[in-house]
Design an enzyme around this catalytic site. Structure first.
Site, short mmCIF file in Angstrom:
data_model
loop_
_atom_site.label_atom_id
_atom_site.label_comp_id
_atom_site.label_asym_id
_atom_site.label_seq_id
_atom_site.Cartn_x
_atom_site.Cartn_y
_atom_site.Cartn_z
N GLU A 137 -9.43 3.78 1.90
CA GLU A 137 -8.89 3.91 0.55
C GLU A 137 -7.81 2.88 0.23
OE1 GLU A 137 -7.72 5.49 3.10
OE2 GLU A 137 -5.62 4.98 2.81
N ASP A 167 1.35 6.15 5.76
CA ASP A 167 0.37 5.27 5.13
C ASP A 167 0.91 4.59 3.87
OD1 ASP A 167 -2.03 4.08 5.65
OD2 ASP A 167 -3.20 5.49 4.44
N LYS A 176 -10.24 12.71 8.23
CA LYS A 176 -9.81 12.23 9.54
C LYS A 176 -9.79 13.39 10.54
CE LYS A 176 -6.66 8.52 8.08
NZ LYS A 176 -7.33 7.38 8.72
N ASP A 186 -2.65 10.08 3.89
CA ASP A 186 -4.07 9.72 4.00
C ASP A 186 -4.79 10.75 4.86
OD1 ASP A 186 -6.52 8.52 4.13
OD2 ASP A 186 -5.87 6.78 5.33
N ASP A 218 -12.24 7.08 3.59
CA ASP A 218 -11.05 6.83 4.41
C ASP A 218 -10.61 5.35 4.33
OD1 ASP A 218 -8.95 7.35 6.05
OD2 ASP A 218 -10.14 7.59 7.88
N LYS A 227 0.85 -1.21 0.00
CA LYS A 227 0.00 0.00 0.00
C LYS A 227 0.87 1.24 0.00
CE LYS A 227 -3.31 2.60 2.90
NZ LYS A 227 -4.23 2.57 4.04
N ARG A 259 -7.54 -0.37 0.72
CA ARG A 259 -8.02 -1.61 0.09
C ARG A 259 -8.39 -1.37 -1.37
NH1 ARG A 259 -12.75 -2.09 4.45
NH2 ARG A 259 -11.14 -1.02 5.65
#
Ligand code: BES
Ligand code: ZN
Ligand code: ZN
Length: 504
Positions: free
Chosen positions: A351, A290, A279, A272, A349, A267, A353
Site C-alpha cells: 500500500e 509504517d 499480515k 499497516d 499489503d 510514507k 507505493r
C-alpha cells in the site's frame, strides 16, 4: 519568529531540548565527560588529565584498548571518551560506509549517558580535547538523542536529566540541538501508538509544530479534497479505516531564496495491517512504524526550518491507515491514480507505493515557481530491503548520478547509513499487466525493493528522483539511541542532502 520551545508539544511529549538548558558558565560539576578527538594523541590527553587522575588510574586509560573509560577521579566521576577504529572515514567517501568522526562522537557520547545515570550525576561538565567541529557537533547531537525516552504513557515518571555545563560555539550548539530534536521528533512519531497517531491527529499536531514560523505554510487535504483531486490510490488505501485519509503539505520559503523547491514525500501509513492481504501477527506487530518515512521527513524539516537553511522545500505527507472493513480495497481492483494511470491491485499489503504515487504526482504537477527541482521520497516501503541490508542500513534508489553521490556521502558523513541500490530497468516488465496501465507490485518474490522503487519512479518521470527505503526502528539500544523503538533513521542524512543538493 522563532519557536517558543517551552510550549512545543507533540503527542504527549513536551519538546524541551536538553542542550537548551545547558550553562556556558564554568560551574562546579559533580561529573565530567572528557571527549578526546579522533586525532588527539594519547600522551597529550593524559597530560591534561594528570591532575584529575590518581597515578594508578592513568595506566587504565589506554586508548588502544577501549573508547570509554569511566573512573572515580579526584573530584568526582570522570568519563573519558576517545573513538577508535577507522578514522579516515570521510576520505573513503560512500564506498565502505566507514564510521565518520561525527557518527563516532555521537554514538560514543550516547553510551556515556548511561554512566551519568549510574553515577546519579546532577551537574555534568563536558570538555572537548583536540576535537574537530564535526566531532563536537556529533557529540552534542548524541547528548540530545540520548536524553530522549518514550514515556508519554507511563505515569508518575520523571526523567530527571542532569544540568549540562558546556563551553562550545553557540551556533554549533544551536545547530546540533535542532538536529537532535529533529531525530527525536521522528522517533517520537514512530513510538506513538496508532490509536493516538492516525491521519488527522498526525496532520494537525505536525501542522501545529510549525505554525509559529513565518517561513512555513501548511495545507491539509481532507478526504473530500482528495476525491476532487483524483487521488484514487491514496483513497483506496485509506478507505477501510474509521480514521479517514488526508494529505499534509508543508511549504517552506525562507526570505530571499528564489530557486525551484525540492519536493519531499514521506510514507505516512499510520498502521499497516496489510489490508485484506492481512499480515501475519509477527509481521504486523511493529506496523505502527509504517509512518517512519513521514516521521523522518518531518524530523529533517524541523531541523532545516529551525536552522534557517536557505532552501525552498515542499513536503508532502500522504496519511492513511491500511485497515480492514467492508470499505477495504481488494486484490484485482483497478484504480485511477492522480496522474491518470490505471493501476491494478495485486496485493493490498503493498500500500505504501500507492499513497506515495499519488502524493508524488501532486508534486510533479506543480508549475512555475513551485515546480520541483527534484522529488525525494522516504518510506518504510519493503520488507525486502531489510532482508538485504539489515535494520541499520537503509537502501536508496535514484535516477540521478548527482543525487547518488550526494546521498552516499552525506549518509556516511552523518553515520546515518544508506546503500545505493539499482533502479534496474530490466525488472520493469514485472509490473506489466494486460488489464491496466501498470500493476503496483511484481509477481514473484525476488527483488521486491527494486520493483517497488521502479513503481515509484513512474510517478517522478522527468524529474531527478531518489527514494530511501528505510526500517525506522531500532530493535535494541545502540549508540545514542538509549532504548529500542523509533530510530530516527534518515533524518540526519535527508536534512544534509536537502541542504546540499546542487550546491556543492
Ligand atoms: N510496510 C510494509 C513494509 C515493511 C515490512 C517495512 C516490514 C518494514 C518492515 C509494506 O507496506 C509491505 O507490506 N510491503 C510488502 C510488499 C509485498 C506485499 C509486495 C513486503 O515488503 O512484504
Ligand atoms: Zn503493507
Ligand atoms: Zn506499509
Amino acid at each position: 519568529m522563532t519557536q517558543n520551545e517551552n510550549t512545543a508539544q507533540l503527542f504527549g511529549w513536551n519538546i524541551k531540548p536538553w542542550l537548551a538548558a545547558a550553562s556556558a558558565e564554568p560551574m562546579d560539576s559533580d561529573t565530567q565527560i572528557i571527549y578526546c578527538g579522533v586525532q588527539s594523541d594519547a600522551i597529550a590527553v593524559l597530560q591534561t588529565l594528570n591532575d584529575q587522575l590518581l597515578a594508578w588510574q592513568s595506566k587504565l586509560v589506554n586508548f588502544d584498548e577501549g573508547d570509554l573509560f569511566s573512573l572515580a577521579g579526584k573530584s568526582g566521576p570522570l568519563i573519558i571518551l576517545r573513538p577508535r577504529g577507522v578514522t579516515d572515514g570521510q576520505k573513503r567517501d560512500g564506498g565502505l560506509l566507514a564510521p565518520s568522526p561525527y557518527g563516532l562522537a555521537r554514538d560514543l557520547v550516547g553510551r556515556a549517558f548511561v554512566e551519568l545515570k549510574k553515577y546519579k550525576s546532577l551537574k555534568v561538565k563536558v570538555r572537548f580535547v583536540n576535537a574537530q567541529p564535526e566531532e563536537i557537533k556529533g557529540a552534542l547531537v548524541g547528548l540530545e538523542m540520548a536524553s530522549y525516552a518514550y514515556r508519554a504513557h507511563v505515569q508518575g515518571q520523571n526523567l530527571g536529566l542532569p544540568q549540562l555545563v558546556l563551553d562550545v560555539d553557540k551556533k554549533l550548539l544551536a545547530e546540533a540541538q535542532n538536529i537532535g530534536i529533529g531525530v527525536n521528533i521522528a522517533r517520537h512519531l514512530v513510538n506513538t501508538p496508532p490509536n493516538k497517531l492516525y491521519p488527522q491527529s498526525f496532520a494537525l499536531q505536525v501542522e501545529k509544530l510549525f505554525q509559529s514560523f513565518e517561513t512555513v505554510t501548511s495545507t491539509i487535504w481532507d478526504e473530500e479534497r482528495l476525491k476532487t483531486e483524483g487521488m484514487g490510490l491514496h483513497l483506496a488505501v485509506g478507505g477501510a479505516s474509521q480514521h479517514r485519509p488526508c494529505l499534509l503539505h508543508l511549504r517552506y520559503r525562507p526570505k530571499g531564496v528564489s530557486e525551484q523547491p525540492i519536493a519531499v514525500v514521506g510514507k505516512g501509513v499510520t498502521f499497516d495491517s496489510g489490508g485484506l492481504d492481512i499480515k501475519d501477527p509477527a509481521s504486523m506487530r511493529l506496523m505502527k512504524k509504517d509512518m517512519g518515512g513521514a516521521a523522518a521527513v518531518i524530523g529533517a524539516f524541523y531541523q532545516i526550518v529551525n536552522n534557517k537553511v536557505a532552501r525552498n522545500l515542499d513536503i508532502y505527507i500522504p496519511l492513511a491507515e491500511n485497515a480492514i472493513s467492508g470499505g477495504a480495497f481488494r486484490p484485482s481492483d483497478i484504480i485511477k491514480a492522480k496522474n491518470g494511470m490505471t493501476v491494478e491491485i495485486h496485493n493490498t499489503d503493498a500500500e505504501g507505493r500507492l499513497v506515495l504515487a499519488d502524493a508524488m504526482a501532486v508534486a510533479a504537477q506543480q508549475t512555475g515557481a513551485n515546480k520541483p527541482s527534484a522529488i525525494i521520497v522516504a518510506a518504510t516501503l519493503t520488507g525486502a530491503i531489510k532482508v538485504g541490508l539489515g535494520s541499520d542500513v537503509a537502501g536508496f534508489f535514484t535516477n540521478d548520478d548527482e543525487l547518488a553521490g550526494l546521498i552516499s556521502r552525506q549518509s556516511q558523513a552523518h553515520g546515518d547509513l544508506m546503500w545505493h541500490m539499482p533502479l534496474f530497468e530490466g525488472y520493469r516488465s514485472r509490473l506489466d499487466t494486460t488489464v491496466a496501465d501498470i500493476n503496483h507490485c511484481a509477481v514473484g518474490s525476488y527483488g521486491g525493493a527494486v520493483t517497488a522503487a521502479l513503481f515509484l519512479a513512474e510517478f517522478a518521470k522527468g524529474y531527478p528522483f531518489a527514494h530511501m527505503d528505510i526500517y525506522a526502528w531500532a530493535d535494541a539500544e545502540r549508540g545514542a539511541l538509549r532504548e529500542p523503538g523509533g530510530s530516527g533513521q534518515a533524518v540526519q542524512c535527508l536534512a544534509a542532502v536537502l541542504e546540499h543538493f546542487r550546491r556543492t
